[in-house]
Design a protein around this motif. Structure first.
Motif, PDB file in Angstrom:
ATOM      1  N   ASP A   1      -0.675  18.831  -1.634  1.00  0.00           N
ATOM      2  CA  ASP A   1      -0.771  18.526  -3.052  1.00  0.00           C
ATOM      3  C   ASP A   1       0.497  17.768  -3.448  1.00  0.00           C
ATOM      4  O   ASP A   1       1.595  18.276  -3.277  1.00  0.00           O
ATOM      5  CB  ASP A   1      -0.900  19.810  -3.835  1.00  0.00           C
TER       6      ASP A   1
ATOM      7  N   VAL B   1      -4.769  21.100  -0.925  1.00  0.00           N
ATOM      8  CA  VAL B   1      -4.531  22.456  -1.411  1.00  0.00           C
ATOM      9  C   VAL B   1      -3.203  22.473  -2.153  1.00  0.00           C
ATOM     10  O   VAL B   1      -2.343  21.622  -1.924  1.00  0.00           O
ATOM     11  CB  VAL B   1      -4.523  23.484  -0.253  1.00  0.00           C
ATOM     12  N   PRO B   2      -3.038  23.424  -3.040  1.00  0.00           N
ATOM     13  CA  PRO B   2      -1.773  23.507  -3.774  1.00  0.00           C
ATOM     14  C   PRO B   2      -0.586  23.704  -2.823  1.00  0.00           C
ATOM     15  O   PRO B   2      -0.686  24.413  -1.815  1.00  0.00           O
ATOM     16  CB  PRO B   2      -1.950  24.736  -4.672  1.00  0.00           C
ATOM     17  N   LEU B   3       0.516  23.098  -3.156  1.00  0.00           N
ATOM     18  CA  LEU B   3       1.737  23.180  -2.379  1.00  0.00           C
ATOM     19  C   LEU B   3       2.148  24.637  -2.188  1.00  0.00           C
ATOM     20  O   LEU B   3       2.141  25.427  -3.141  1.00  0.00           O
ATOM     21  CB  LEU B   3       2.845  22.399  -3.097  1.00  0.00           C
ATOM     22  N   LYS B   4       2.450  25.005  -0.960  1.00  0.00           N
ATOM     23  CA  LYS B   4       2.908  26.347  -0.573  1.00  0.00           C
ATOM     24  C   LYS B   4       1.862  27.444  -0.773  1.00  0.00           C
ATOM     25  O   LYS B   4       2.189  28.622  -0.763  1.00  0.00           O
ATOM     26  CB  LYS B   4       4.205  26.703  -1.292  1.00  0.00           C
ATOM     27  N   ASP B   5       0.604  27.071  -0.950  1.00  0.00           N
ATOM     28  CA  ASP B   5      -0.476  28.066  -1.072  1.00  0.00           C
ATOM     29  C   ASP B   5      -1.055  28.303   0.319  1.00  0.00           C
ATOM     30  O   ASP B   5      -2.040  27.692   0.716  1.00  0.00           O
ATOM     31  CB  ASP B   5      -1.554  27.575  -2.044  1.00  0.00           C
ATOM     32  N   HIS B   6      -0.414  29.195   1.044  1.00  0.00           N
ATOM     33  CA  HIS B   6      -0.784  29.452   2.431  1.00  0.00           C
ATOM     34  C   HIS B   6      -2.186  30.032   2.557  1.00  0.00           C
ATOM     35  O   HIS B   6      -2.896  29.741   3.520  1.00  0.00           O
ATOM     36  CB  HIS B   6       0.252  30.357   3.089  1.00  0.00           C
ATOM     37  N   ALA B   7      -2.589  30.835   1.590  1.00  0.00           N
ATOM     38  CA  ALA B   7      -3.934  31.421   1.624  1.00  0.00           C
ATOM     39  C   ALA B   7      -4.997  30.341   1.478  1.00  0.00           C
ATOM     40  O   ALA B   7      -6.018  30.366   2.183  1.00  0.00           O
ATOM     41  CB  ALA B   7      -4.080  32.464   0.519  1.00  0.00           C
ATOM     42  N   ALA B   8      -4.769  29.372   0.605  1.00  0.00           N
ATOM     43  CA  ALA B   8      -5.731  28.275   0.420  1.00  0.00           C
ATOM     44  C   ALA B   8      -5.799  27.421   1.681  1.00  0.00           C
ATOM     45  O   ALA B   8      -6.892  27.016   2.110  1.00  0.00           O
ATOM     46  CB  ALA B   8      -5.339  27.420  -0.781  1.00  0.00           C
ATOM     47  N   MET B   9      -4.649  27.161   2.300  1.00  0.00           N
ATOM     48  CA  MET B   9      -4.620  26.385   3.534  1.00  0.00           C
ATOM     49  C   MET B   9      -5.378  27.123   4.639  1.00  0.00           C
ATOM     50  O   MET B   9      -6.192  26.532   5.345  1.00  0.00           O
ATOM     51  CB  MET B   9      -3.177  26.118   3.964  1.00  0.00           C
TER      52      MET B   9
ATOM     53  N   LYS C   1      -9.148  26.886   4.171  1.00  0.00           N
ATOM     54  CA  LYS C   1      -9.712  25.577   4.558  1.00  0.00           C
ATOM     55  C   LYS C   1      -9.759  25.422   6.070  1.00  0.00           C
ATOM     56  O   LYS C   1     -10.717  24.871   6.615  1.00  0.00           O
ATOM     57  CB  LYS C   1      -8.914  24.434   3.921  1.00  0.00           C
TER      58      LYS C   1
END
Length: 70
Positions: free
Chosen positions: A1, A18-26, A29
């Motif tokens: 992002d 994905v939002p920056l530093k959003d490890h769960a979102a990464m 995916k």
């Protein structure tokens, strides 16, 4: 992002944003791609097609256009 530079990734087409530093979102995916080979293959094909647009000549044209606007 990110909010600068070129928009190389087309979300849900050539990759995921994905939002920056959003490890769960990464991780979500990545799991989606691992578990969906058809989606993974479709995205790979779209990515390769999209990458062909990013030649040095096209990049320089884009940069010149941006510089001329300001």
């Amino acid at each position: 992002d990110f909010n600068m530079g070129f928009n190389d990734v087309v979300d849900n087409e050539t990759g995921y944003i994905v939002p920056l530093k959003d490890h769960a979102a990464m991780a979500a995916k990545i799991k989606l791609l691992i578990n969906n080979p058809k989606t993974r293959e479709k995205m790979a094909i779209s990515s390769l097609s999209n990458a062909k647009k990013f030649t040095w000549e096209n990049r320089l044209t884009s940069l010149n256009f941006l510089l001329e606007e300001k």
